[in-house]
Structure formats: structure tokens, C-alpha cells
Design a protein around this motif. Structure first.
Motif, short mmCIF file in Angstrom:
data_model
loop_
_atom_site.label_atom_id
_atom_site.label_comp_id
_atom_site.label_asym_id
_atom_site.label_seq_id
_atom_site.Cartn_x
_atom_site.Cartn_y
_atom_site.Cartn_z
N THR A 136 0.93 -1.17 -0.10
CA THR A 136 -0.03 0.04 0.13
C THR A 136 0.83 1.26 0.16
O THR A 136 0.82 2.17 -0.93
N ARG A 137 2.11 1.11 0.98
CA ARG A 137 2.74 2.40 0.94
C ARG A 137 3.55 2.58 -0.43
O ARG A 137 3.57 3.79 -0.67
N LEU A 138 3.98 1.61 -1.00
CA LEU A 138 4.74 1.62 -2.30
C LEU A 138 3.64 2.28 -3.48
O LEU A 138 4.22 3.05 -3.86
N MET A 139 2.69 1.82 -3.34
CA MET A 139 1.73 2.21 -4.24
C MET A 139 1.48 3.78 -4.05
O MET A 139 1.40 4.63 -5.10
N GLU A 140 1.34 4.17 -2.97
CA GLU A 140 1.13 5.71 -2.49
C GLU A 140 2.40 6.45 -2.89
O GLU A 140 2.16 7.59 -3.44
N HIS A 141 3.53 5.83 -2.85
CA HIS A 141 4.63 6.56 -3.02
C HIS A 141 4.77 6.77 -4.71
O HIS A 141 5.34 7.78 -5.23
N ALA A 142 4.21 5.77 -5.39
CA ALA A 142 4.45 5.85 -6.79
C ALA A 142 3.32 6.73 -7.61
O ALA A 142 3.82 7.44 -8.54
N LEU A 143 2.00 6.68 -6.90
CA LEU A 143 1.06 7.29 -7.69
C LEU A 143 0.63 8.65 -6.92
O LEU A 143 0.16 9.62 -7.61
N LEU A 144 0.78 8.96 -5.62
CA LEU A 144 0.10 10.14 -4.95
C LEU A 144 1.29 11.20 -4.97
O LEU A 144 2.48 10.83 -4.61
N LEU A 150 0.45 12.53 2.64
CA LEU A 150 0.24 13.25 3.79
C LEU A 150 -1.00 12.90 4.48
O LEU A 150 -1.30 12.46 5.46
N TYR A 151 -2.20 12.84 3.58
CA TYR A 151 -3.53 12.51 4.02
C TYR A 151 -3.64 10.93 4.48
O TYR A 151 -4.00 10.81 5.47
N SER A 152 -2.89 10.14 3.55
CA SER A 152 -3.29 8.85 3.73
C SER A 152 -2.32 8.45 5.07
O SER A 152 -2.69 7.88 5.85
N GLU A 153 -1.05 9.17 5.54
CA GLU A 153 -0.36 8.85 6.64
C GLU A 153 -1.03 9.37 7.60
O GLU A 153 -1.04 8.59 8.70
N LEU A 154 -1.79 10.61 7.74
CA LEU A 154 -2.39 10.74 8.81
C LEU A 154 -3.57 9.96 9.26
O LEU A 154 -3.82 9.63 10.42
N LEU A 155 -4.21 9.55 8.32
CA LEU A 155 -5.32 8.53 8.37
C LEU A 155 -4.76 7.34 8.99
O LEU A 155 -5.59 6.96 9.69
N ARG A 156 -3.81 6.87 8.57
CA ARG A 156 -3.08 5.65 9.18
C ARG A 156 -2.73 5.55 10.56
O ARG A 156 -2.64 4.79 11.49
N LEU A 157 -2.20 7.06 10.82
CA LEU A 157 -1.73 6.79 12.29
C LEU A 157 -2.80 7.21 13.17
O LEU A 157 -2.66 7.36 14.63
N SER A 158 -4.18 7.70 12.62
CA SER A 158 -5.16 8.25 13.57
C SER A 158 -6.09 7.16 14.08
O SER A 158 -6.05 5.92 13.53
N VAL A 159 -6.73 7.33 15.19
CA VAL A 159 -7.79 6.50 15.63
C VAL A 159 -8.92 7.31 15.91
O VAL A 159 -8.98 8.57 16.11
N PRO A 160 -10.19 6.51 16.10
CA PRO A 160 -11.56 7.29 16.28
C PRO A 160 -11.23 8.21 17.59
O PRO A 160 -10.65 7.88 18.67
N TYR A 175 5.64 15.23 15.04
CA TYR A 175 6.48 16.40 14.59
C TYR A 175 6.38 16.29 13.12
O TYR A 175 6.32 15.35 12.33
N HIS A 176 6.61 17.63 12.67
CA HIS A 176 6.61 17.67 11.16
C HIS A 176 7.88 16.91 10.64
O HIS A 176 7.59 16.46 9.57
N HIS A 177 8.81 17.05 11.18
CA HIS A 177 10.05 16.23 10.37
C HIS A 177 9.94 14.73 10.34
O HIS A 177 10.41 14.09 9.64
N VAL A 178 9.26 14.17 11.56
CA VAL A 178 8.93 12.98 11.59
C VAL A 178 7.85 12.50 10.30
O VAL A 178 8.33 11.29 9.69
N LEU A 179 6.78 13.27 10.27
CA LEU A 179 5.97 12.95 8.99
C LEU A 179 6.55 12.95 7.65
O LEU A 179 6.38 12.45 6.62
N GLU A 193 1.83 22.39 4.13
CA GLU A 193 0.48 21.44 3.72
C GLU A 193 -0.28 21.69 5.20
O GLU A 193 -1.61 21.72 4.92
N PHE A 194 0.07 21.58 6.46
CA PHE A 194 -0.63 21.64 7.54
C PHE A 194 -1.26 23.01 7.56
O PHE A 194 -2.50 23.11 8.14
N THR A 195 -0.58 24.05 7.10
CA THR A 195 -1.18 25.39 7.20
C THR A 195 -2.51 25.36 6.34
O THR A 195 -3.64 25.81 6.53
N VAL A 196 -2.29 24.55 5.10
CA VAL A 196 -3.50 24.71 4.15
C VAL A 196 -4.73 23.90 4.81
O VAL A 196 -5.85 24.43 4.88
N MET A 197 -4.23 22.70 5.38
CA MET A 197 -5.36 21.97 6.01
C MET A 197 -6.13 22.55 7.26
O MET A 197 -7.25 22.37 7.21
#
Length: 230
Positions: A136-144, A150-160, A175-179, A193-197
Motif C-alpha cells: 500500500t505504501r509503495l503504491m502511494e509513493h508511486a502514484l500520489l 500526507l493525507y494517507s499517513e495521517l489517516l493511518r496514524l489516527s484512531v477514532p 512532529y513535522h520532520h517525523v511526518l 500542507e498543515f497550514t493549508v489543511m
């Protein structure tokens, strides 16, 4: 059948196998924050089972750039690939906190796995899950592009988010450098991107957490981006 410490490890919890003969062949040790537990290309083959603490798995390019593959907490384990094929380590594992680990030699790990069909099945399923996640991550790096990765990674790291239907939360806030190291970009790009979001009302910071206000919209944008590239 087992009353020793190995039986407290979730991966080994199986009533059909007696772990007592393996207890003295494994050892437990504590580690400190920022301690390197294994490094890339190490020739060791032990498997590490986290009892407490948190570690980060990452790779480094020849130029020194770090790519974060993920984090693990108590109950997880790493090092099984080298125990299976005998090849040098494929990643660096560094402690994020203090903790304790059970170090299981490769031959002991293999003996336990082969001795229990249930444990072997558990290992197969875990390896399959990790391969699917990497695909999944390889596909994201290749296509997105950066934004959608960033959207995908935040969703993956999050919980309800408890008490807030439809929202999700990342805690502690990353941390931004970790993301940036997780999705393959620069810290400054993540900050922009965080500013825009935030301006769109997609995210918000609360005490000790990053809140995703509209995870449904983030998921829809990622899906649309994948359809367009497809």
C-alpha cells in the motif's frame, strides 16, 4: 503449561506448547531512550519481543536521509526476517523511550514456531499483513503527490476520537520532520500542507493531540487521486 516470562509474550500465548525448555535460552534486557537495538546490515539474527517501551524502524540512504517505516510498542516484535533467512538486517531499530525486550535466538524462535501450528499460522498472518501494508505504501509513493501521501499517513496514524463521532485523532501530535521522513519529503513541505489543511478546517490541534475534523473528506480525496492516476 508455561509459567515463565515467555508465556507473557502475546505471540507465544498458546496452551498447546510448553515454553519452559526455551526460557533459559532467551534473555531479557532493558534499553534506554535513543539506544540502537539493531542496525542496518547487522549480521545478528535474534528476534526482539518488546515487553515495554517504544521503538522506531527506519532506513537510511547513502546520503544520510532517513525514511521512517513505522513504530512499535509493547507486545510487538521485530527481527524475524533475519531469523528466517539469515540475511543481514534490513532496517535500523532505535528506542524512542526506555523499555525492556526479550531477545530470542533465531534457532529458538524457529523451534517454537515449528512446534505449534497455531503460532506458525500467527506468524504467517502477521507477515502477510506487513507485506500488504508495504504494498500500500509503495503504491502511494508511486502514484500520489505529497499532499495526498500526507493525507494517507495521517489517516493511518489516527484512531477514532472518543465522544466526537466522525472525527479521528493522532496522539501525541506528530512532529513535522517525523511526518516528512515517513512520506519522503522535507519538513517545510509538511508545515505548508498543515497550514493549508488548518485553513480548510480539516485539522485542529488540541492539548496533546492532532484532530482530523474531516477524515471522510481526506479519504475521499485520496481515493479520487488514486482513481485519476489509475
Amino acid at each position: 503449561m508455561s509459567s515463565g516470562r515467555l508465556a507473557t509474550i502475546p505471540f507465544f500465548k498458546e496452551p498447546e506448547i510448553d515454553l519452559t525448555p526455551y526460557e533459559t535460552r532467551c534473555h531479557w534486557r532493558r534499553f534506554d531512550e535513543n539506544e540502537v537495538l539493531v542496525d542496518y546490515d547487522d549480521i545478528s539474527t535474534d528476534v526482539y519481543f518488546l515487553a515495554t517501551g517504544e521503538v522506531r524502524i527506519l532506513n537510511r540512504t547513502q546520503s544520510g536521509k532517513e525514511v521512517i517505516l513505522g513504530e512499535m510498542r509493547g507486545g510487538a516484535f521485530f527481527g524475524e526476517l533475519s531469523a528466517i533467512d539469515g540475511v543481514g538486517r534490513s532496517a535500523n531499530v532505535t528506542a524512542l523511550t526506555r523499555g525492556e525486550v526479550c531477545v530470542v535466538p533465531a534457532n529458538v524462535f524457529r523451534q517454537i514456531v515449528f512446534a505449534s501450528e497455531a503460532i506458525a499460522d500467527r506468524l504467517f498472518r502477521l507477515l502477510a499483513k506487513r507485506v500488504r501494508e508495504l504494498n500500500t505504501r509503495l503504491m502511494e509513493h508511486a502514484l500520489l503527490d505529497l499532499r495526498h501521501r500526507l493525507y494517507s499517513e495521517l489517516l493511518r496514524l489516527s484512531v477514532p476520537r472518543a465522544g466526537h463521532e466522525g472525527e479521528r485523532v493522532v496522539t501525541p501530535p506528530p512532529y513535522h520532520h517525523v511526518l516528512a521522513a515517513r512520506i519522503g519529503c522535507r519538513r517545510e513541505q509538511v508545515t505548508r500542507e498543515f497550514t493549508v489543511m488548518a485553513g480548510e478546517g480539516l485539522i485542529d490541534r488540541t492539548r496533546g493531540a492532532l484532530v482530523l475534523r474531516r477524515p471522510d473528506l481526506l479519504e475521499a480525496r485520496v481515493a479520487e487521486a488514486l482513481r485519476e492516476d489509475g
